[in-house]
Each structure stands twice: as C-alpha cells, then as structure tokens.
Design a protein around this motif. Sequence first.
Motif, PDB file in Angstrom:
ATOM      1  N   GLY A 144     -53.367 -54.867  66.254  1.00 28.35           N
ATOM      2  CA  GLY A 144     -54.413 -55.825  66.614  1.00 28.35           C
ATOM      3  C   GLY A 144     -54.991 -55.549  67.976  1.00 28.35           C
ATOM      4  N   PHE A 145     -55.224 -56.630  68.739  1.00 29.20           N
ATOM      5  CA  PHE A 145     -55.851 -56.511  70.050  1.00 29.20           C
ATOM      6  C   PHE A 145     -55.070 -57.355  71.046  1.00 29.20           C
ATOM      7  N   ALA A 146     -54.630 -56.692  72.138  1.00 26.28           N
ATOM      8  CA  ALA A 146     -53.899 -57.380  73.195  1.00 26.28           C
ATOM      9  C   ALA A 146     -54.883 -57.976  74.184  1.00 26.28           C
ATOM     10  N   GLY A 194     -59.868 -50.090  75.921  1.00 27.88           N
ATOM     11  CA  GLY A 194     -58.989 -48.951  75.651  1.00 27.88           C
ATOM     12  C   GLY A 194     -58.119 -49.170  74.431  1.00 27.88           C
ATOM     13  N   THR A 195     -57.284 -48.190  74.181  1.00 30.35           N
ATOM     14  CA  THR A 195     -56.358 -48.228  73.043  1.00 30.35           C
ATOM     15  C   THR A 195     -54.984 -47.770  73.507  1.00 30.35           C
ATOM     16  N   VAL A 243     -57.441 -54.885  74.623  1.00 33.91           N
ATOM     17  CA  VAL A 243     -57.027 -53.504  74.364  1.00 33.91           C
ATOM     18  C   VAL A 243     -56.583 -53.407  72.903  1.00 33.91           C
ATOM     19  N   ARG A 244     -57.105 -52.405  72.204  1.00 35.48           N
ATOM     20  CA  ARG A 244     -56.632 -52.159  70.844  1.00 35.48           C
ATOM     21  C   ARG A 244     -55.174 -51.694  70.926  1.00 35.48           C
ATOM     22  N   ILE A 245     -54.287 -52.235  70.049  1.00 33.37           N
ATOM     23  CA  ILE A 245     -52.857 -51.952  70.157  1.00 33.37           C
ATOM     24  C   ILE A 245     -52.245 -51.822  68.766  1.00 33.37           C
ATOM     25  N   THR A 246     -51.244 -50.950  68.650  1.00 31.80           N
ATOM     26  CA  THR A 246     -50.542 -50.786  67.372  1.00 31.80           C
ATOM     27  C   THR A 246     -49.135 -51.375  67.483  1.00 31.80           C
TER      28      THR A 246
END
Length: 415
Positions: free
Chosen positions: A65-67, A85-86, A103-106
Amino acid sequence: MPAPTADPPGPLSVAEALERVLAICDAREPAIERVALESAFGRVLIQDVHAPFDLPPFANSAMDGFALRGGDLPLEGERALRLVGTVLAGSPARLACAAGECVRITTGAPMPDGADTVVIKENVRVSGGQVVVGAGERHGANVRPAGEDHARGERVVRAGEELEAARLGALAACGIAAVDVARRPRVAVFVTGDELVPPAQALGFGQIHDSNRYTLGALLRATGLEPVRVAHLRDDRGALRDALLAAAQACDVIISSGGVSAGEADFMPGLVAELGRVHFWKVRMRPGMPLLFGGIGPSLVFGLPGNPVSTVATFLLLVQPALLALQRAAEPRPRRWKARLAAPLVKRHARAEFLRARLEWRDDGGCWATPLAKQGSGMLRGLVDADALVALPEEPCEHAPGHVVDVLPLPRARP
C-alpha cells in the motif's frame, strides 16, 4: 527362580513406577552437544534461548500500500498526498515521509521515517504523482512495530521443548544457526525367545515370526531415536548375560522383550540383579505386569513382557517417558486425552488396565472411544485396529456409555 531383590519391593502402581523411572532419569546429567539448526529437528533444547534483538528489528508494513502520516488522513471526503518514492522489502535505502507526502510500500518493507500508517493500495486512487485517500482509514493501521513478535531479551524457546517446525523458524529468525541440545540416548534392543524366527524364514512347528523387533524399532524412531544395536537372543543365560554386559558398556538404555516373567527360561530378572540392580519388577497393570526396570553399570535396563500388546503398552507408559526425561524434556509423561465411552464397560480386577480402542471425533467436537472386542495381549490385530488405549484405574469399575475416561493416543492417532 527366586525373586530378585528390588527397590522398592513388590509390584508398583503405574503412577509409582513412572515416578520411580523419572526420578532415576532426572538424577542423571545429560550429555550436551551443539548441532546446526538444519540437524536440530526433534531435538530437546537444553537451555532457554532469548531474543538477541527486537523481532521484527524494525517497524514494517503488514500490507502492500502507501505509507503516510496518520495525521494526514481525512476525517471526511478525500485528500491528495504527494507520492515521493517507493520502498521494497529488503531495500537498504531509508526514506522519509513529511506532512502531506506518502511512500509506496510493499509487505515487510521498513516504514519510512515519519510514517506511522499504511493504507492498502485497494483503498486509494493514484493520479499522476498524487495518491488520493478517502475518509474512514485508521491511524496506525497495517504497521508491524519493532519487537511485536519478541522484544530484545524475551524468551523465544524454553529449555526442555522439542524443536519442531515453528520453534526452529523462531530460532532462525533470531539469527541463531546452532543450538545446545541433549545428546540422544544410545539404545540397544534385544528380543528374546527360542520360538522367534525372522520374517523371511519359513516357520517350523512351535515357531512364530519376530514382530517385536520391528514394533520397538518403529516406536523408537517415532520418539526420534535410532537403535544402535538390535539383536535376537535365544533363551540361553550365558548368551544373554554376555549381550547385556556388552550393551551396558556401549549404550545408555537397554530394552529387551521377553524373558521377564517367572518361567524356566525367563532369565532377565536374575541377570539384572546379578549384574547390576533391579529398581522394580512387576507393575500393577494389564497388559504388562511383568515389566522390569533396573540398571547395569551406566546403562538403564527395561525388561518388557514379550506379548506384543504388553510390549507396546509398557513402552508408551514407561520407556518413552524415560527416553524423553534423559534428554531433559519439559514434559516426558505420556499424553492423555479425554474421551467418552461409546459402549458400556465393566472391569472386575484390581489392576490398572489399558484397553485397545478406536477414537471417533463427532460433529459436536467430542471424542468418543470404542474399546475393541478382542483384547488379548498377544493379539497384534488389536494394535492394528486401535488408535488409543483407554486407561482404567486400579479399582473395579462399571461405566455406562458417555462416561468420560482417559485415553492414551497411539503414535498414529490424530484428533
């Protein structure tokens, strides 16, 4: 044959015999060895292991999702945040997230500095360099804090626990590559009797095939042990004496089947008394009353009755607990479940009895036990058909269907 001197004398109850066995095993200092984690499955940990650092060691995302900062979540309507960023799982880069940014995050990726919330990607709309978040998201959602699993210094695995899949994984997560465990006991197995011949040999008159060698071997392997010495011994006192002396020098435990009653060819009680010490001989149980427990030199000796069901019952009730106790297992006593009788049951004698039974788990979650019709101690069929032993106390009893009893699951039993 005169009865050998035993300490304590006379037949013991099953509970007394078990406590005597465990006390003698507990008094022995276990040998300790260090093994790699890859070889530690089924071993017993000898000392507590504590987390050397927080687990997980950093706050990370529980979802893709997104942090973002929880303070940026809209209370109503929508809000657009700038995508800066990612960060992927395993990425060495440290990103920061300021107010109004995301920030895009996995899953598993470290949280960016300043971020404390993750909104799953299915709940946002991405437009160019902006991420639109709607109302209703929770501050702090989808974040695994550092130390959530184990804080630094917290016990991860206890001494005495068997290292199975989950515990091995927990140790590996702590960065531990090798552990101290108790050395597995070295076990010799002797089956005695002139009437026994190997399975591949044709039977002569009065002969039977040796089954206890394979039953005991399988029971040992189910306990995590491989016998180091297995032999068939004829009913010859001199040969049995030599075999016991040799095994006592090489093994921690000697298990024999047969030759422990009071017959003309039952040499085990007298030989153990002559070569070492008899801790007890005979237990008030059915099947399995002639059980002998003693010691020769540094080795413990279990003389099991030769009838197949007696061999299995005495192994599960007294030998297996000893083998676990020698490894400092936290709970070496046999597992006991509760079950309801599916049929009436009457016991007239004054010995503890262990009846072969089938277990059934019904739709209401209850466990029901049906004792088998044929209960002879020499009948392998009862062991093949059963998946548990119904444990009845020494007193005579009469129980109606539905009465709750203790059952000892056989190794293949599954709830």
